[in-house]
Design a protein around this motif. Sequence first.
Motif, mmCIF file in Angstrom:
data_model
loop_
_atom_site.group_PDB
_atom_site.id
_atom_site.type_symbol
_atom_site.label_atom_id
_atom_site.label_comp_id
_atom_site.label_asym_id
_atom_site.label_seq_id
_atom_site.Cartn_x
_atom_site.Cartn_y
_atom_site.Cartn_z
ATOM 1 N N ALA A 23 0.806 -1.222 0.000
ATOM 2 C CA ALA A 23 0.000 0.000 0.000
ATOM 3 C C ALA A 23 0.837 1.269 0.000
ATOM 4 O O ALA A 23 0.443 2.269 -0.594
ATOM 5 N N THR A 24 1.999 1.230 0.661
ATOM 6 C CA THR A 24 2.770 2.461 0.821
ATOM 7 C C THR A 24 3.978 2.559 -0.098
ATOM 8 O O THR A 24 4.429 3.654 -0.417
ATOM 9 N N GLY A 25 4.547 1.424 -0.474
ATOM 10 C CA GLY A 25 5.774 1.436 -1.257
ATOM 11 C C GLY A 25 7.018 1.574 -0.399
ATOM 12 O O GLY A 25 8.128 1.664 -0.919
ATOM 13 N N TYR A 26 6.869 1.604 0.909
ATOM 14 C CA TYR A 26 7.991 1.744 1.831
ATOM 15 C C TYR A 26 8.273 0.431 2.553
ATOM 16 O O TYR A 26 7.378 -0.377 2.754
ATOM 17 N N VAL A 27 9.523 0.267 2.994
ATOM 18 C CA VAL A 27 9.876 -0.895 3.803
ATOM 19 C C VAL A 27 9.393 -0.661 5.227
ATOM 20 O O VAL A 27 9.281 0.478 5.682
ATOM 21 N N LEU A 28 9.106 -1.743 5.942
ATOM 22 C CA LEU A 28 8.697 -1.609 7.334
ATOM 23 C C LEU A 28 9.801 -0.929 8.127
ATOM 24 O O LEU A 28 10.977 -1.181 7.900
ATOM 25 N N ILE A 56 9.044 12.855 11.706
ATOM 26 C CA ILE A 56 8.345 11.747 11.071
ATOM 27 C C ILE A 56 9.350 10.945 10.255
ATOM 28 O O ILE A 56 10.437 11.429 9.938
ATOM 29 N N SER A 57 8.987 9.735 9.904
ATOM 30 C CA SER A 57 9.851 8.922 9.053
ATOM 31 C C SER A 57 9.959 9.586 7.686
ATOM 32 O O SER A 57 8.987 10.110 7.149
ATOM 33 N N ALA A 58 11.166 9.519 7.118
ATOM 34 C CA ALA A 58 11.406 10.125 5.808
ATOM 35 C C ALA A 58 11.501 9.077 4.702
ATOM 36 O O ALA A 58 11.979 9.368 3.616
ATOM 37 N N GLY A 59 11.056 7.851 4.965
ATOM 38 C CA GLY A 59 10.967 6.851 3.914
ATOM 39 C C GLY A 59 11.987 5.738 3.949
ATOM 40 O O GLY A 59 11.934 4.839 3.131
ATOM 41 N N ARG A 60 12.933 5.798 4.884
ATOM 42 C CA ARG A 60 13.907 4.724 5.077
ATOM 43 C C ARG A 60 14.091 4.517 6.562
ATOM 44 O O ARG A 60 13.947 5.453 7.351
ATOM 45 N N ARG A 61 14.462 3.332 6.953
ATOM 46 C CA ARG A 61 14.755 3.073 8.366
ATOM 47 C C ARG A 61 15.879 3.990 8.824
ATOM 48 O O ARG A 61 16.904 4.110 8.155
ATOM 49 N N GLY A 62 15.649 4.652 9.956
ATOM 50 C CA GLY A 62 16.670 5.512 10.533
ATOM 51 C C GLY A 62 16.742 6.905 9.948
ATOM 52 O O GLY A 62 17.555 7.711 10.372
ATOM 53 N N LEU A 63 15.919 7.217 8.966
ATOM 54 C CA LEU A 63 15.930 8.544 8.354
ATOM 55 C C LEU A 63 14.643 9.267 8.741
ATOM 56 O O LEU A 63 13.541 8.800 8.425
ATOM 57 N N ASP A 64 14.794 10.377 9.440
ATOM 58 C CA ASP A 64 13.644 11.156 9.899
ATOM 59 C C ASP A 64 13.710 12.562 9.326
ATOM 60 O O ASP A 64 14.770 13.033 8.909
#
Length: 85
Positions: A23-28, A56-64
């Motif tokens: 649904a989102t196209g992003y990784v968990l 907020i999350s910017a689309g990758r783990r660890g990136l805000d």
Amino acid sequence: KLIARAAKAKKAAMADKDAVVKATGYVLGGVSPLGQKRKLLTFIDSSAAGFPTIYISAGRRGLDMELRSEDLIDLTDGCYADLCR
């Protein structure tokens, strides 16, 4: 129950991880409310209004990313809701 109430639904549950990615196209762990494949409902806890900025999350783990909660509402057509007790 509070999220279900905000969404005007009877129940709410965590989405299946495969459904989230689809649904989102992003990784968990990196799901951002911005730039998703399709527009989803966005609820922001009303306590966020008391802070000058939020992260907020910017689309990758660890990136805000940092932004004003009002800007997030504008960008997502989201709304404030009481999500925590």
